[in-house]
Write an enzyme that holds these catalytic residues in place. Sequence first.
Site, PDB file in Angstrom:
ATOM      1  N   PRO A  12      -0.052  43.183   5.195  1.00  0.00           N
ATOM      2  CA  PRO A  12      -0.472  41.796   4.716  1.00  0.00           C
ATOM      3  C   PRO A  12       0.560  40.565   5.308  1.00  0.00           C
ATOM      4  O   PRO A  12       0.278  39.475   5.156  1.00  0.00           O
ATOM      5  CB  PRO A  12       0.300  41.785   3.294  1.00  0.00           C
ATOM      6  CG  PRO A  12       0.975  43.096   3.224  1.00  0.00           C
ATOM      7  CD  PRO A  12       0.623  44.047   4.340  1.00  0.00           C
ATOM      8  N   ASP A  35      -6.232  38.795  15.104  1.00  0.00           N
ATOM      9  CA  ASP A  35      -6.616  37.563  14.431  1.00  0.00           C
ATOM     10  C   ASP A  35      -5.498  36.620  14.057  1.00  0.00           C
ATOM     11  O   ASP A  35      -4.267  37.028  14.207  1.00  0.00           O
ATOM     12  CB  ASP A  35      -7.025  38.268  13.332  1.00  0.00           C
ATOM     13  CG  ASP A  35      -8.434  38.908  13.042  1.00  0.00           C
ATOM     14  OD1 ASP A  35      -9.199  38.369  14.149  1.00  0.00           O
ATOM     15  OD2 ASP A  35      -8.917  39.584  12.321  1.00  0.00           O
ATOM     16  N   LYS A  57      -8.066  31.986  17.404  1.00  0.00           N
ATOM     17  CA  LYS A  57      -8.279  30.768  17.574  1.00  0.00           C
ATOM     18  C   LYS A  57      -9.226  30.053  17.124  1.00  0.00           C
ATOM     19  O   LYS A  57     -10.451  30.311  17.256  1.00  0.00           O
ATOM     20  CB  LYS A  57      -8.006  30.568  19.137  1.00  0.00           C
ATOM     21  CG  LYS A  57      -6.506  30.736  19.800  1.00  0.00           C
ATOM     22  CD  LYS A  57      -6.722  30.002  21.054  1.00  0.00           C
ATOM     23  CE  LYS A  57      -5.814  30.665  22.003  1.00  0.00           C
ATOM     24  NZ  LYS A  57      -6.252  30.963  23.480  1.00  0.00           N
ATOM     25  N   GLY A  88      -5.814  41.605   9.960  1.00  0.00           N
ATOM     26  CA  GLY A  88      -4.820  41.295   9.011  1.00  0.00           C
ATOM     27  C   GLY A  88      -5.189  42.450   7.707  1.00  0.00           C
ATOM     28  O   GLY A  88      -6.311  42.601   7.529  1.00  0.00           O
ATOM     29  N   GLY A  89      -4.132  42.720   6.891  1.00  0.00           N
ATOM     30  CA  GLY A  89      -4.248  43.647   5.933  1.00  0.00           C
ATOM     31  C   GLY A  89      -4.968  44.845   6.092  1.00  0.00           C
ATOM     32  O   GLY A  89      -4.656  45.562   6.832  1.00  0.00           O
ATOM     33  N   ASP A  90      -6.179  45.016   5.698  1.00  0.00           N
ATOM     34  CA  ASP A  90      -7.003  46.313   5.805  1.00  0.00           C
ATOM     35  C   ASP A  90      -8.207  45.966   6.523  1.00  0.00           C
ATOM     36  O   ASP A  90      -8.749  44.737   5.840  1.00  0.00           O
ATOM     37  CB  ASP A  90      -7.443  47.012   4.436  1.00  0.00           C
ATOM     38  CG  ASP A  90      -8.271  48.340   4.888  1.00  0.00           C
ATOM     39  OD1 ASP A  90      -7.552  49.579   4.908  1.00  0.00           O
ATOM     40  OD2 ASP A  90      -9.417  48.317   4.857  1.00  0.00           O
ATOM     41  N   THR A 118      -3.703  46.272   2.267  1.00  0.00           N
ATOM     42  CA  THR A 118      -4.492  45.103   2.098  1.00  0.00           C
ATOM     43  C   THR A 118      -3.547  44.035   1.190  1.00  0.00           C
ATOM     44  O   THR A 118      -2.754  44.269   0.331  1.00  0.00           O
ATOM     45  CB  THR A 118      -5.748  45.291   1.247  1.00  0.00           C
ATOM     46  OG1 THR A 118      -6.332  44.000   0.895  1.00  0.00           O
ATOM     47  CG2 THR A 118      -5.589  46.128  -0.067  1.00  0.00           C
ATOM     48  N   MET A 170      -9.579  34.288  -0.002  1.00  0.00           N
ATOM     49  CA  MET A 170     -10.191  33.310   0.634  1.00  0.00           C
ATOM     50  C   MET A 170     -10.741  32.349  -0.652  1.00  0.00           C
ATOM     51  O   MET A 170     -11.925  31.733  -0.543  1.00  0.00           O
ATOM     52  CB  MET A 170     -11.576  33.868   1.216  1.00  0.00           C
ATOM     53  CG  MET A 170     -11.083  34.572   2.546  1.00  0.00           C
ATOM     54  SD  MET A 170     -12.152  35.036   3.371  1.00  0.00           S
ATOM     55  CE  MET A 170     -12.858  36.649   2.531  1.00  0.00           C
TER      56      MET A 170
HETATM   57  N1  SAH Z   1      -8.485  42.150   5.522  1.00  0.00           N
HETATM   58  C1  SAH Z   1      -7.415  41.169   4.657  1.00  0.00           C
HETATM   59  C2  SAH Z   1      -8.267  40.123   4.034  1.00  0.00           C
HETATM   60  C3  SAH Z   1      -9.043  39.337   5.318  1.00  0.00           C
HETATM   61  S1  SAH Z   1      -9.690  37.704   4.189  1.00  0.00           S
HETATM   62  C4  SAH Z   1      -6.800  42.055   3.815  1.00  0.00           C
HETATM   63  O1  SAH Z   1      -6.798  43.282   3.512  1.00  0.00           O
HETATM   64  O2  SAH Z   1      -5.742  41.513   3.114  1.00  0.00           O
HETATM   65  C5  SAH Z   1      -8.492  36.628   4.533  1.00  0.00           C
HETATM   66  C6  SAH Z   1      -7.734  36.398   3.117  1.00  0.00           C
HETATM   67  O3  SAH Z   1      -7.001  37.334   2.679  1.00  0.00           O
HETATM   68  C7  SAH Z   1      -6.812  34.981   2.894  1.00  0.00           C
HETATM   69  O4  SAH Z   1      -7.732  33.838   2.884  1.00  0.00           O
HETATM   70  C8  SAH Z   1      -6.146  35.207   1.986  1.00  0.00           C
HETATM   71  O5  SAH Z   1      -6.885  35.091   0.659  1.00  0.00           O
HETATM   72  C9  SAH Z   1      -5.844  36.674   1.886  1.00  0.00           C
HETATM   73  N2  SAH Z   1      -4.383  37.063   2.674  1.00  0.00           N
HETATM   74  C10 SAH Z   1      -4.363  37.676   3.819  1.00  0.00           C
HETATM   75  N3  SAH Z   1      -3.232  37.906   4.005  1.00  0.00           N
HETATM   76  C11 SAH Z   1      -2.330  37.305   3.121  1.00  0.00           C
HETATM   77  C12 SAH Z   1      -1.130  36.887   2.967  1.00  0.00           C
HETATM   78  N4  SAH Z   1      -0.113  37.261   3.570  1.00  0.00           N
HETATM   79  N5  SAH Z   1      -0.617  36.106   1.806  1.00  0.00           N
HETATM   80  C13 SAH Z   1      -1.580  35.558   0.972  1.00  0.00           C
HETATM   81  N6  SAH Z   1      -2.974  35.882   1.224  1.00  0.00           N
HETATM   82  C14 SAH Z   1      -3.374  36.713   2.231  1.00  0.00           C
END
Ligand code: SAH
Length: 247
Positions: A12, A35, A57, A88-90, A118, A170
């Site tokens: 995250p 990303d 970008k 980002g995240g998963d 995630t 989002m």
């Molecule tokens: N694959 C990612 C999500 C991608 S969609 C996951 O598993 O987290 C992108 C959205 O994820 C952002 O618009 C926001 O809603 C959320 N997000 C991702 N990183 C974040 C963070 N550090 N803090 C808050 N929201 C986050």
Amino acid sequence: MTGKVWLVGAGPGDPELLTVKGLNCLRKAEAVVFDRLVNPQLLQEAPADCEFHDVGKEANCHPIPQPQINQILIDCARRGLNVVRLKGGDPFVFGRGSEELLALREQGLAVEVVPGITSAIGGLAAAGIPVTHRHCASSFHVVTGHLQEGKEPQDWQKLAGLSGTLVILMGMSQIRTICAALLDAGKAANTPAAVVMRASTPHQQVVSAPLSQLAEKSEAAGFHAPALIVIGEVVSLREILAFSRSA
Ligand code: SAH
């Protein structure tokens, strides 16, 4: 010899929330395609002579189209490189990771997925909000506030009727509409709710309010993406559970 692509979840935001497997991939990467949501500190883990492709970008405010990202991955793998696609995240949670995986497989290229934490779960945890709690949430529902053009909007009526924790990714550009739709659909005005911005990073900020006041409070505080909107009784546990990050 063709190369291979590892689709790696970066977690995250806190660079320490990358998995050990993800870190090992990064350390032997010859190309990293990353990303906007990926913490730049993680890139330092890749070898210095590695290629870096920033696909987060926005040239003239237009994000790089997905087919172009797929092509970068295909080209790198065809050149025989060990490629890390850092997301980002998963990679499979609203990250279009599965589309990238399909595009690579269609070209007969080797791909492996390394899951990540995630933001929908780990980002809430960083703010002291457990996504479930035995006494008040026995399910959680992760939805996107931003649907592909032409798609039916989310069924807020149905989502309002669920008793579990509702996590919206989002959703910041639509926060007012989303909260109003949930209230219209009968979700109680005093349901605990919060917005967690830049979760698990040193810039993390949280605003919490009853659902009926959340949009107004979040807008007044200038909150924007990336942020998580969370609605449900678990938010009230934050007062007790919120912890400060260790150095
Ligand atoms: N694959 C990612 C999500 C991608 S969609 C996951 O598993 O987290 C992108 C959205 O994820 C952002 O618009 C926001 O809603 C959320 N997000 C991702 N990183 C974040 C963070 N550090 N803090 C808050 N929201 C986050």
